[in-house]
Design an enzyme around this catalytic site. Structure first.
Site, PDB file in Angstrom:
ATOM      1  N   LYS A  66     -12.003 -24.573 -19.455  1.00 22.48           N
ATOM      2  CA  LYS A  66     -11.021 -24.516 -20.042  1.00 22.48           C
ATOM      3  C   LYS A  66      -9.379 -25.452 -20.074  1.00 22.48           C
ATOM      4  O   LYS A  66      -9.215 -25.614 -20.803  1.00 22.48           O
ATOM      5  CB  LYS A  66     -10.344 -22.716 -20.064  1.00 22.48           C
ATOM      6  CG  LYS A  66     -11.322 -21.783 -19.978  1.00 22.48           C
ATOM      7  CD  LYS A  66     -10.668 -20.023 -19.053  1.00 22.48           C
ATOM      8  CE  LYS A  66     -11.095 -19.006 -18.718  1.00 22.48           C
ATOM      9  NZ  LYS A  66     -11.314 -18.093 -17.872  1.00 22.48           N
ATOM     10  N   ALA A  82      -8.224 -21.471 -14.985  1.00 20.66           N
ATOM     11  CA  ALA A  82      -8.168 -20.149 -14.048  1.00 20.66           C
ATOM     12  C   ALA A  82      -8.915 -19.370 -14.696  1.00 20.66           C
ATOM     13  O   ALA A  82      -9.333 -19.284 -15.917  1.00 20.66           O
ATOM     14  CB  ALA A  82      -6.941 -19.660 -13.678  1.00 20.66           C
ATOM     15  N   ASP A  83      -9.481 -18.431 -13.404  1.00 22.92           N
ATOM     16  CA  ASP A  83     -10.754 -17.427 -13.878  1.00 22.92           C
ATOM     17  C   ASP A  83     -10.831 -16.941 -12.677  1.00 22.92           C
ATOM     18  O   ASP A  83     -10.704 -17.174 -11.752  1.00 22.92           O
ATOM     19  CB  ASP A  83     -12.184 -18.143 -14.043  1.00 22.92           C
ATOM     20  CG  ASP A  83     -12.809 -17.097 -15.236  1.00 22.92           C
ATOM     21  OD1 ASP A  83     -13.068 -17.263 -16.068  1.00 22.92           O
ATOM     22  OD2 ASP A  83     -13.615 -17.094 -14.542  1.00 22.92           O
ATOM     23  N   GLN A  84     -11.578 -15.739 -13.387  1.00 23.32           N
ATOM     24  CA  GLN A  84     -11.527 -14.919 -12.318  1.00 23.32           C
ATOM     25  C   GLN A  84     -12.865 -14.037 -12.046  1.00 23.32           C
ATOM     26  O   GLN A  84     -12.690 -13.231 -12.955  1.00 23.32           O
ATOM     27  CB  GLN A  84     -10.679 -14.039 -11.732  1.00 23.32           C
ATOM     28  CG  GLN A  84     -10.418 -12.729 -10.821  1.00 23.32           C
ATOM     29  CD  GLN A  84      -9.218 -11.923 -10.792  1.00 23.32           C
ATOM     30  OE1 GLN A  84      -8.701 -11.150 -11.692  1.00 23.32           O
ATOM     31  NE2 GLN A  84      -8.171 -11.665  -9.906  1.00 23.32           N
ATOM     32  N   ALA A 119      -9.884 -18.989  -9.393  1.00 20.56           N
ATOM     33  CA  ALA A 119     -10.062 -20.178  -9.338  1.00 20.56           C
ATOM     34  C   ALA A 119      -8.984 -20.117  -9.798  1.00 20.56           C
ATOM     35  O   ALA A 119      -8.856 -19.847 -11.606  1.00 20.56           O
ATOM     36  CB  ALA A 119     -11.580 -20.629  -9.927  1.00 20.56           C
TER      37      ALA A 119
END
EC number: 3.6.1.9
Length: 206
Positions: A66, A82-84, A119
């Protein structure tokens, strides 16, 4: 908005269309813009699972993809990706597609402890400057089918925007017995470590 104690000469971009992540940065007084990275998250996760990546590595990979998409467009900017990923019993959960999927997810999480592998990564000029993974742990209380149905009635379509089919910042808090970890990380962005990095690199000047 004007950033509070922020270097105006360093553009800050959030590589996300998440209203929640943007609200977290805004509440901390940051001046930034948002940009949609256009990453096919589902296919990336499928490939990551097939390659045997851990949830932490997969979340970091997505955060980097991203950020990189946006960094290529605005190389002078500091870009936040960011990612989850929700993990319970070794299974990765995604945002539910519909009410039936949301009910099934809540039933699978009922009475169990799960992790929100979250993250965040910062990039500038195509170079990764910093990465971090937070792992809040949440224990959901045992839920009956009737409780799940009543919750979904009350929460409405909002549950489809949550990776666990709940929103712990609102009505969903009533589904839990215990929550461990930074509130912002639970919502999808480890804010305290991110602010520390931005301060260390003089993007923030407080």
């Amino acid at each position: 908005m004007s950033g509070v104690l922020q270097d105006p000469g360093v553009p800050l971009v959030l590589a996300s269309t998440s209203a929640t992540r943007a609200a977290l940065l805004r509440s901390a007084g940051l001046a930034f813009t948002t940009a949609a990275p256009g990453v096919d998250e589902e296919s990336v996760k499928e490939s990551a699972r097939a390659d045997g990546l851990s949830a932490s590595d997969a979340a970091l990979l997505l955060a980097e993809l991203k950020a990189r998409r946006i960094s290529e467009r605005v190389p002078q900017a500091v870009v936040i990706g960011a990612d989850q990923i929700l993990v319970c019993g070794g299974r990765w959960f995604d945002k539910p597609r519909d009410r039936a999927a949301a009910a099934a997810q809540l039933a699978a999480l009922s009475g169990r402890r799960h992790e929100l592998v979250t993250a965040v990564l910062v990039m500038r000029g195509g170079v990764v400057l910093w990465r971090h993974v937070a792992t809040p742990r949440l224990t959901m209380r045992p839920l009956t089918a009737a409780t799940i149905s009543a919750y979904l009635d009350a929460a409405g379509e909002a549950v489809l925007r949550s990776v666990g089919a709940y929103q712990a910042e609102g009505l969903g808090i009533r589904l839990f017995d215990a929550i461990e970890g930074e509130h912002a990380a639970i919502l999808g962005l480890p804010l305290l470590p991110l602010l520390g990095f931005l301060r260390q690199h003089r993007v923030l000047t407080d």
